[in-house]
Design a protein around this motif. Structure first.
Motif, short mmCIF file in Angstrom:
data_model
loop_
_atom_site.label_atom_id
_atom_site.label_comp_id
_atom_site.label_asym_id
_atom_site.label_seq_id
_atom_site.Cartn_x
_atom_site.Cartn_y
_atom_site.Cartn_z
N VAL A 273 0.93 -1.14 -0.08
CA VAL A 273 0.08 -0.09 -0.01
C VAL A 273 1.00 1.26 0.05
N ARG A 274 1.91 1.22 0.70
CA ARG A 274 2.79 2.43 0.70
C ARG A 274 3.19 2.72 -0.53
N GLN A 275 3.52 1.84 -1.56
CA GLN A 275 4.02 2.02 -2.99
C GLN A 275 2.72 2.55 -3.71
N MET A 276 1.78 2.54 -3.33
CA MET A 276 0.57 2.84 -4.44
C MET A 276 -0.07 4.02 -4.21
N GLY A 277 -0.70 4.52 -5.27
CA GLY A 277 -1.35 5.98 -5.16
C GLY A 277 -2.74 5.67 -5.46
N PRO A 278 -3.67 6.64 -5.40
CA PRO A 278 -5.10 6.46 -5.64
C PRO A 278 -5.42 5.82 -7.18
N GLY A 279 -6.28 4.81 -7.00
CA GLY A 279 -6.78 4.32 -8.23
C GLY A 279 -5.59 3.11 -8.63
N GLN A 280 -4.78 2.78 -8.00
CA GLN A 280 -4.04 1.78 -8.24
C GLN A 280 -4.41 0.35 -7.83
N LEU A 281 -4.07 -0.72 -8.62
CA LEU A 281 -4.19 -2.19 -8.14
C LEU A 281 -3.05 -2.75 -8.02
N SER A 282 -2.97 -3.83 -7.09
CA SER A 282 -1.95 -4.51 -6.66
C SER A 282 -1.92 -5.80 -7.46
N GLU A 283 -0.76 -6.59 -7.57
CA GLU A 283 -0.63 -8.05 -7.96
C GLU A 283 -1.17 -8.92 -6.79
N PRO A 284 -1.68 -9.82 -6.89
CA PRO A 284 -1.83 -10.80 -5.61
C PRO A 284 -0.78 -10.90 -4.82
N ILE A 285 -1.09 -10.63 -3.70
CA ILE A 285 -0.03 -10.70 -2.62
C ILE A 285 -0.12 -11.75 -1.60
N PRO A 286 0.87 -12.65 -1.33
CA PRO A 286 0.94 -13.79 -0.53
C PRO A 286 0.88 -13.34 1.02
N VAL A 287 -0.26 -13.69 1.74
CA VAL A 287 -0.64 -13.34 2.99
C VAL A 287 -0.91 -14.75 3.75
N SER A 288 -0.87 -14.67 5.10
CA SER A 288 -1.44 -15.74 5.94
C SER A 288 -2.60 -16.39 5.45
N GLY A 289 -2.51 -17.52 5.05
CA GLY A 289 -3.90 -18.05 4.64
C GLY A 289 -4.45 -18.06 3.51
N GLY A 290 -3.57 -17.15 2.41
CA GLY A 290 -4.15 -17.12 0.91
C GLY A 290 -3.48 -16.02 0.45
N PHE A 291 -4.04 -15.36 -0.61
CA PHE A 291 -3.55 -14.15 -1.28
C PHE A 291 -4.55 -13.17 -1.17
#
Length: 450
Positions: A273-291
């Motif tokens: 999130v710190r690298q993103m601006g308004p209107g931007q979408l991330s790629e799938p991010i690995p997190v605990s329990g999934g993406f």
């Protein structure tokens, strides 16, 4: 035309009748009359068929603890997704989405069944009220909404089922999970202290689509997440995909996490999130329990006044053009309208401009600047009370200006209260336990795929 529910009932009756007829035929004595059984009907050999095809037989795709999910259920829910996206689903995506929709319907069935087992009732009146609100949001009556859904391959039955699942799951979480979640005063104070120390740093309005994964299906879930991301980048509705596919409790509100600070998010999401601006979408991010797929909808600074939080009192002056008016034909009127807007002479001048151009005036108070379209936000940020925007709109739908009649700026001290922090921490813990609870429901369920 008949509803999907009625078709299902008719198919069931027809199947019963056919079974009885077959049994009766099997028990009857054999008779060989030596003639074609259809000869009395005098049927043509190559008939021309008229009318619409009879709906295909509804087949079960899964049986969840004895409850049937049909292919019709899947098709109609898939159509809801297409409606939410405002576009047809490509054929190459349809089969993959059918699999995901079936998983969602299975989870929905488990949630409704678990609520019933806990003696939590969702009445028709509960669902009716939500349907009425959904219809009102699109300026329709419930009957009109039902016809609209039917005309696009879905049904009011499908949306009622989804609403039932969301209400049942929400009430079950309150009854079974929230009562077991505790947040201490020291934890709340620690968050507020961190926010105070972070004054002036960014916070984000974030949406999340969470897809659960295990080591066994991690690659498959990641592939699905990447396809969802690709569809969103091509214009798909984040809210629509979140409601249909997210396995977080925020799915019911389109994945909206609200305003969050990076330190309130899991480390992996915080870094993205710190690298993103308004209107931007991330790629799938690995997190605990999934993406997780993250969308940043807006940003603001912690404990710092944001001019976009100003609350405005506005007058809108709109003028219309005859149907078929071309841009060259409208230029003279638009130039005079623009000049009049520049010389509006304060909010009281709106009525005079409307009279000069045979237009209409609409007054609206308590309008948040942040809620206006981005182009208007940028135009109106430096404007003062009494000034008007440049003309905007279209010849087909009308050209308009906005005159600022009042402007209340935000207080710089916008620190969240202890109650707000308490509520957010509680929601995060409820969300985590809800995922585990649904995982346990899946593990214990008897699911027969057909």
């Amino acid at each position: 035309m008949i509803s999907a529910k009625a078709r299902t009932g008719i198919a069931a009756v027809a199947l019963t009748a056919a079974t009885i007829a077959t049994a009766q035929t099997a028990n009857a004595p054999a008779q060989d009359t030596g003639r074609n059984s259809t000869s009395a009907l005098n049927l043509p050999q190559n008939p021309t068929v008229f009318g619409t095809p009879i709906p295909s037989v509804v087949k079960a795709s899964a049986i969840v603890n004895g409850e049937v999910i049909t292919q019709t259920d899947i098709d109609q829910r898939l159509a809801l997704l297409a409606i939410a996206n405002g576009t047809e689903i490509p054929k190459e995506e349809a089969e993959r989405l059918r699999v995901q929709v079936l998983r969602n319907l299975i989870d929905e069935s488990l949630q409704i069944q678990a609520a019933k087992a806990a003696e939590i009732e969702v009445t028709d009146a509960d669902i009716d009220r939500t349907v009425a609100r959904v219809a009102q949001n699109v300026n329709q009556k419930p009957e009109e909404l039902a016809n609209f859904l039917k005309s696009r391959g879905s049904s009011i039955r499908s949306i009622r089922r989804q609403i039932q699942g969301e209400i049942a799951w929400s009430r079950l979480q309150r009854a079974k999970i929230e009562s077991q979640v505790s947040v201490g005063d020291e934890e709340v104070k620690a968050v507020i202290d961190r926010l105070t120390a972070s004054k002036g740093t960014q916070e984000y309005r974030v949406g999340e689509i969470f897809l659960a994964a295990t080591p066994a299906n991690q690659a498959q879930v990641l592939a699905n997440a990447q396809k969802i991301t690709a569809a969103l980048r091509q214009g798909g509705s984040f809210v629509g995909y979140a409601r249909q596919f997210s396995e977080a409790s925020t799915a019911a509100v389109g994945g909206d996490l609200g305003w969050v600070r990076p330190e309130q998010l899991p480390e992996q999401l915080s870094a993205a999130v710190r690298q993103m601006g308004p209107g931007q979408l991330s790629e799938p991010i690995p997190v605990s329990g999934g993406f997780s797929i993250i969308a940043v909808q807006d940003t603001r600074r912690i404990l710092t006044a944001d001019p976009r939080n100003a609350v405005l009192s506005l007058k809108q002056v709109s003028i219309n053009f005859p149907r078929g008016t071309t841009n060259p034909q409208a230029q003279s009127t638009l130039a005079r309208f623009s000049q009049a807007a520049q010389n509006v002479g304060g909010c009281g001048g709106a009525e005079k401009i409307a009279a000069d151009f045979n237009g209409d005036v609409v007054q609206s108070d308590q309008v948040k600047l942040r809620d206006l379209p981005p182009a208007l936000q940028q135009m109106m940020l430096p404007m003062q009370v009494g000034q008007a925007t440049r003309p905007f709109g279209s010849l087909e739908e009308g050209v308009r200006i906005l005159v600022i009649c009042g402007r209340d700026e935000e207080n710089a001290d916008n620190a969240p209260s202890a109650d707000q922090v308490f509520a957010q921490l509680t929601e995060e813990r409820v969300n985590m336990r809800a995922r585990r609870y649904l995982r346990d429901l899946r593990r214990d369920a008897v699911i027969d795929f057909r």
